[in-house]
Scaffold this active site. Structure first.
Site, PDB file in Angstrom:
ATOM      1  N   TYR A 158      42.638  35.107  51.370  1.00  0.00           N
ATOM      2  CA  TYR A 158      43.045  36.514  51.248  1.00  0.00           C
ATOM      3  C   TYR A 158      44.318  36.845  52.016  1.00  0.00           C
ATOM      4  O   TYR A 158      44.858  37.931  51.879  1.00  0.00           O
ATOM      5  CB  TYR A 158      41.932  37.447  51.731  1.00  0.00           C
ATOM      6  CG  TYR A 158      40.773  37.502  50.791  1.00  0.00           C
ATOM      7  CD1 TYR A 158      40.555  38.620  49.991  1.00  0.00           C
ATOM      8  CD2 TYR A 158      39.893  36.440  50.678  1.00  0.00           C
ATOM      9  CE1 TYR A 158      39.492  38.674  49.118  1.00  0.00           C
ATOM     10  CE2 TYR A 158      38.833  36.483  49.800  1.00  0.00           C
ATOM     11  CZ  TYR A 158      38.635  37.601  49.024  1.00  0.00           C
ATOM     12  OH  TYR A 158      37.588  37.642  48.156  1.00  0.00           O
ATOM     13  N   ASP A 307      32.662  37.073  49.984  1.00  0.00           N
ATOM     14  CA  ASP A 307      32.817  37.895  48.789  1.00  0.00           C
ATOM     15  C   ASP A 307      31.752  37.520  47.756  1.00  0.00           C
ATOM     16  O   ASP A 307      31.001  38.378  47.264  1.00  0.00           O
ATOM     17  CB  ASP A 307      34.230  37.643  48.235  1.00  0.00           C
ATOM     18  CG  ASP A 307      34.613  38.611  47.137  1.00  0.00           C
ATOM     19  OD1 ASP A 307      33.899  39.623  46.953  1.00  0.00           O
ATOM     20  OD2 ASP A 307      35.619  38.366  46.453  1.00  0.00           O
TER      21      ASP A 307
END
Ligand code: NAD
Length: 418
Positions: A158, A307
């Protein structure tokens, strides 16, 4: 531009010293209503949160809510999707809550959620996952799922270090790799047509996340902390996450090997009970949460794994309509609690959707403030109302004999059940 914020006159700020929050009886808590279904959900939720506090403490404690703007409402009123004063208010008042926000398409800002997380360095994404009796679930024993996920929120893939295939940047990067690390370069099967992504995982970033998970386990009398990683493949990022996690358990929490390791155990200084520290490869974990969910309790993991895991677990216990989240920096005290779903624009303004996600985010917020009695009142009411099959459309359509109620009516039912 002049500030449009008017702090509630009777409220006081939450402060922090040495990592410990000081919460007055009349804390000011900023809220972002959110876009789409956000206003419907917030209207229902704020009444439930206030009722829980009133129920738990009589008139002695009360949250003083202060609206701050972000998303479409902010854009329409100020021309900015995320006004500086909104970020500043989250900074100054430490603890805030938000509904879902539209991600502006084509604008300069990628995601408002990501922007808030980055600017306040909210390194933990906290996602508790538990089942409420009666909630429709795709698994046979959803009651076995009772986990609290600590997802690292700032690093990993990310970080956004990427080079698109065929661009001068990718070519330049490949040339660098070829020059300095020829052995690595040789491993790339199709160098001419590869996109490239780089994944940073640091010792500091790992330790602060895992430390937060251990502290949570201590404070909340949990049985174990599991480090979930893919260290068999990504040795120096995910494997290091595991090693640093065990190292921290040993060095800061006095953990010792369990049956010769690598699992470890340490005594909870508050209860005297053992807390087991273990690790599992992410793919095995995703199988075992379907087959042996009971074996997992607190979970600490990297950003991308987190996630997948949070959404998989949310689905096991009834889906995104009731999944709460918190983005927290335990050192500075900054925390933004939020619904984990989006703005579901087709239901906006219909008073129809499930407010559970924001209500339970509020429950997390209350627990974060140490107002556990109020948080317990919310969980108790959720248990009763859902077990009585009084639910919004998303659950009603999957339950036999359900009484379908509106978003606001679900809030009313919770208040009545407290
Ligand atoms: P979404 O979560 O908004 O909606 C997907 C579907 O989930 C909805 O159609 C609805 O059927 C269901 N749903 C969502 N929330 C529900 C609730 N509270 N009760 C009952 N059902 C619910 O996802 P999307 O359609 O992909 O995204 C719409 C917008 O939201 C986009 O602009 C996206 O960028 C944004 N978004 C924001 C956040 C956030 O602010 N945290 C998260 C995800 C998406």
């Amino acid at each position: 531009t002049a500030s449009k914020l008017t702090p509630p006159a009777d409220g006081s700020k939450i402060t922090i010293t040495d990592g410990k929050l000081h919460v007055p009886a009349n804390p000011i808590v900023p809220f972002i209503e959110g876009d789409g279904i956000g206003p419907d959900i917030w209207r229902a939720s704020v009444r439930v949160l206030d009722a829980a506090v009133a129920k738990a403490y009589g008139g002695e404690r009360k949250i003083h809510w202060m609206e701050i703007l972000a998303g479409e409402k902010a854009f329409n009123e100020t021309g900015s999707w995320l006004p500086d004063e909104t970020v500043q208010a989250c900074r100054d008042y430490l603890v805030s809550i938000k509904g879902p926000l539209t991600t502006p398409v084509g604008g300069g800002i990628r995601s408002l959620n990501v922007a808030l997380r980055q600017q306040l360095d909210l390194y933990t994404c906290l996602r508790p996952v538990r089942w409420f009796k009666g909630v429709p679930s795709p698994v046979k024993k959803p009651e076995d799922v009772d986990m609290v996920i600590f997802r690292e929120n700032c690093e990993d893939i990310y970080a956004g270090i990427e080079f698109a295939e065929g661009t001068p940047e990718a070519t330049k990067f490949m040339a660098l790799l070829q020059e300095h690390f020829p052995d690595r370069f040789k491993k790339i099967r199709f160098p001419e047509t590869s996109g490239i992504g780089i994944k940073p995982v640091s010792r500091e970033g790992t330790e602060r996340l895992v430390r937060a998970a251990f502290k949570y386990a201590i404070d909340n009398d949990r049985r174990s902390v599991t480090l979930v990683h893919k260290g068999n493949i990504m040795k120096f990022t995910e494997g290091a996450f595991r090693d640093w996690g065990y190292g921290l358990a040993q060095n800061e929490f006095g953990a010792v090997d369990l049956d010769g390791g690598p699992w470890m155990t340490f005594k909870n200084p508050k209860t005297g009970k053992e807390i087991v520290v273990k690790d599992v490869i992410a793919d095995a974990f995703l199988q075992q949460i379907m087959t042996r969910a009971k074996e997992y309790d607190v979970v600490a993991t990297l950003n991308l794994n987190g996630d997948y895991i949070s959404d998989a677990l949310a689905a096991e216990v009834g889906g995104i309509g009731i999944a709460p989240g918190g983005n927290i920096n335990y050192v500075t005290g900054h925390a933004v609690f939020e619904a984990t779903h989006g703005t579901a624009p087709k239901y906006a303004g219909m008073d129809k959707v499930n407010p559970g996600s924001v209500i339970l985010s509020g429950e997390l917020l209350l627990r974060h403030l140490g107002w556990n009695e109020a948080a317990d009142a919310i969980i108790g009411a959720m248990d009763k109302v859902i077990a009585a099959k009084t639910v919004t459309y998303d659950f009603a359509r999957m339950m036999d004999g359900a009484k379908e109620v509106k978003c606001s009516e679900f809030g009313d039912a919770l208040i009545a059940a407290m």
